[in-house]
Design an enzyme around this catalytic site. Sequence first.
Site, PDB file in Angstrom:
ATOM      1  CG  HIS A 224      -1.452   1.250   1.685  1.00  0.00           C
ATOM      2  ND1 HIS A 224      -1.988   2.169   0.832  1.00  0.00           N
ATOM      3  CD2 HIS A 224      -1.565   1.791   2.924  1.00  0.00           C
ATOM      4  CE1 HIS A 224      -2.391   3.228   1.517  1.00  0.00           C
ATOM      5  NE2 HIS A 224      -2.147   3.020   2.786  1.00  0.00           N
ATOM      6  CE1 TYR A 255      -3.445   7.598   4.004  1.00  0.00           C
ATOM      7  CE2 TYR A 255      -4.461   5.655   3.041  1.00  0.00           C
ATOM      8  CZ  TYR A 255      -3.401   6.246   3.710  1.00  0.00           C
ATOM      9  OH  TYR A 255      -2.309   5.496   4.064  1.00  0.00           O
ATOM     10  CG  ASP A 546     -29.356 -22.941  11.105  1.00  0.00           C
ATOM     11  OD1 ASP A 546     -28.322 -22.416  10.667  1.00  0.00           O
ATOM     12  OD2 ASP A 546     -30.428 -22.931  10.498  1.00  0.00           O
ATOM     13  CD  GLU A 648     -31.930 -31.021   1.925  1.00  0.00           C
ATOM     14  OE1 GLU A 648     -31.282 -31.793   2.657  1.00  0.00           O
ATOM     15  OE2 GLU A 648     -32.123 -29.830   2.192  1.00  0.00           O
TER      16      GLU A 648
END
Length: 838
Positions: A224, A255, A546, A648
């Site tokens: 950078h 910037y 889940d 399924e």
Amino acid sequence: MSTLPTRADTVIIGAGIVGNSLAYHLAKLGRRDIVLLDKGTLPNPGGSTGHASNFIFPTDHSKEMTALTLDSVAQYQELGVFTQSGGIEVARTPERMQELTRRMASSRSWGIESELLDPAGVKALVPFLDESIILGGFHTPTVGVVDSLRAGTIMRERAIEMGALTISAGTEVLGLDVVDGRITRVRTDKGDIEATTVVVACGAWSPRIARMAGASIPLSPAVHQMISVGPVPQFADTVGEIVFPIVRDMDTNMYERQHGGDLEVGSYAHRPILMEADDIPSIAASALSPTELPFTQEDFELQMEQALELVPDILGDERVGIRYAINGLLSLTPDGMPILGETPEVKGLWSCAAVWIKEAPGIARAVAEWMVHGEPEIDLHGSDIARFHEHQQTTAHVNARTAEGFNKTYGIVHPMEQWASNRNVRLSPVHKRQVELGAEFFEAAGWERPFWYGANESLLAEFGERVTRREAEWESRWWSPIISAEHLAMRERAAMIDLAAFVIFDVTGRGSLDYLQGLVVAQMDVPVGRVVYTPLLSEDGGIFADLTIMRLAHDRFRVVTGGGMGMRDKKWFVDHLPADGSAQLFDATSAWYTLGIWGPRARDVLASVTSDDVSNEGFPFGTCRVIQIGSVRALASRISYVGELGWEMYVPMEQGLKLWDTLWEAGQAHGVIAAGIGVYAVTGRIEKGYRAHGAELELEYDLVEAGMVRPKVKAADFVGKAAYLAQRDAAPAAILCTLTLDDPRSSSGVARYMLGREPILGLDGSSLIDAKGRRSYVTSAGAGPSVGKHLLMSYLPPAQAVVGTKLLVEYMGERFPVSVAVAGATPLFDPENDRVRS
Ligand SMILES: Cc1cc2nc3c(=O)[nH]c(=O)nc-3n(C[C@H](O)[C@H](O)[C@H](O)COP(=O)(O)OP(=O)(O)OC[C@H]3O[C@@H](n4cnc5c(N)ncnc54)[C@H](O)[C@@H]3O)c2cc1C
């Protein structure tokens, strides 16, 4: 200062902002016997921290990153090293102005003060900027800069005062020993340290250090560029490090930030310049430091011209010269998120890498909590090191994605935006059929998944007005009205949906039932052939995951979970395996192909190709069994994530195409179509109010709030049970609701459709904040073609979680009326679930 013990509880490698913050937070949580090593000398050992621009903009579209950043700012303030300057993201293009309104919405969702300014408003705050080339700016007053080296020093000192920390600077780690999959020793040029826990906090060097233990931290060191110019006459009379707001010139990827009498100009616009961690020069071989590489002027030239356009008075002033210019090194990851947590490969070896200064203390706190208590307060699933699939850890993938991502650092990234590089890594066995059907492929865990099929365009005429069209360009990106048409065809007839991206693991052994009972909320002591959908909790009762589990035999279970977080789920399962070896886990993802078929005609299609009983009585909802489909034996599982009758089907990967063709041919007589994930994951799901991990289901919420409590709690103990019982006894602080968009028309008459993460507000425009301090925002959004409304899901405080309550949602700088249609788990579509059970 540099005494190296021979043993330690925890060794942290790297004394940049991350290592220092982590040492401090571990000490605060009571850990002792910590050693912090760095090959460089303190306080600036030569890593990225030593030359950062050190500024912090708090707003991010990611809730996780914003929460970590806000915590970091609070910590920097408490340490006395934060200077508030304000910051402005300026727009040169109308597209960017629109993006700034999105940032306003994210700010409001996460509770950050901000405002949009016109060019004159920007000029009033930043007088040295040429306002004629901008259209406006997004102003965040709480932006500031920190002294990250000073922060590190204070944190080390505090950890030492607590009697928790030994520091050894000038100590290079040369090797890591692993015995039986567990970290045991750190080898350094000053001697060896035995340790049970080792943290890699080595910034851009992290892949190299992890590799010493046979682990992977898939990041790429990347350049950078930053220059500093001065002396700036306009800053001559300013006091301290910074007075003027920091400017991010978003459209040019750069910037400008005052630093005392100088102006720093940084760029994310140049070509991606990636490195290998092994090639980062040594301290001795570096002119400045290993992460301050020689400046390559030619890469900065265009950027310099663009900077000159914005701040001509400073950069055009001949008295102002370049005082410092570097190709600075930082870390990029393939998905732009940090890499945190215990490595899946080596027990006791942790990663705290690809972390920016803006979020470092917050991340350190969270990782320390995770290390000491087993879970962080802020859900880190997006940053979890366990998220990576095998191919995502290859150098080719990391380099391709980090090169692509670099120029998006300030980019306008659409929530559904797809990566262009390194595609076609995982192809479903039915891929060629999908290509023939004109599939629009989106990527999930490396799999190419159709999001919709071009061949279904003809359905648009069939469903006419019932298919919602989108007028605004933004919401039309990465979307097609065909999704709604596929949805309606599924609800009227049947759809085949490719689910190859599922992660599947088999749990076997005499202890497998006890093991699963101890891990998941639902009762697993069920008859063979039962399919169980269950959440998994953390010890504190937050929602960890889940998934579904099929009981295939008394000592054999198959766990099926989503591709996105599947590897994280797998680590959780592996970590909890019984020590006595009575249960084993086998990752069968690449062995099984999954195809779904749903819709009122699904049974007719299936019955036409099987002699097995697929009637409602013979094959009830929530059961699974092997059936013959033509010449293929398939494990069929009667469940649904789209609210329709269907199955399924799991078949060996190489027989997937045969299964597809068999059902497809049989299905033509019943009007079967192929439907994409747009139906499966968005429209079908949201109409049924099915919750999704990472959207509704996070550690931050519990099952009561999510409307997922079951009438009974099983007798067996399981992870999070005590917390779950307590939650059941208490009134929820928030209730998950489904809201309808009452009027999509914007002030210009264009219909707008929210995409998710927007703030939900009271009618007076006030934020809704629950008793736990959480704000209401849109967790999921999508069309509900069968209910004729655009749907939003959101956790609301109980006072607002009442059917009929009128609220507002903020989107693209405007507020739209919404109503609570469902409070809790009752689906909006087919509330009695008749279709699923038919
Ligand atoms: C030019 C530039 C400007 C930036 N500006 C900002 C900004 O404004 N805001 C912001 O949030 N972020 C900014 N960043 C990013 C930020 O600097 C980094 O993300 C951050 O400093 C990383 O901290 P760290 O502690 O992980 O790594 P580092 O600071 O790099 O620390 C890693 C340490 O590990 C040590 N180490 C490596 N190998 C070994 C070994 N074998 N044995 C012992 N020790 C070892 C190194 O010596 C080093 O000290 C900027 C980056 C650059 C390049």
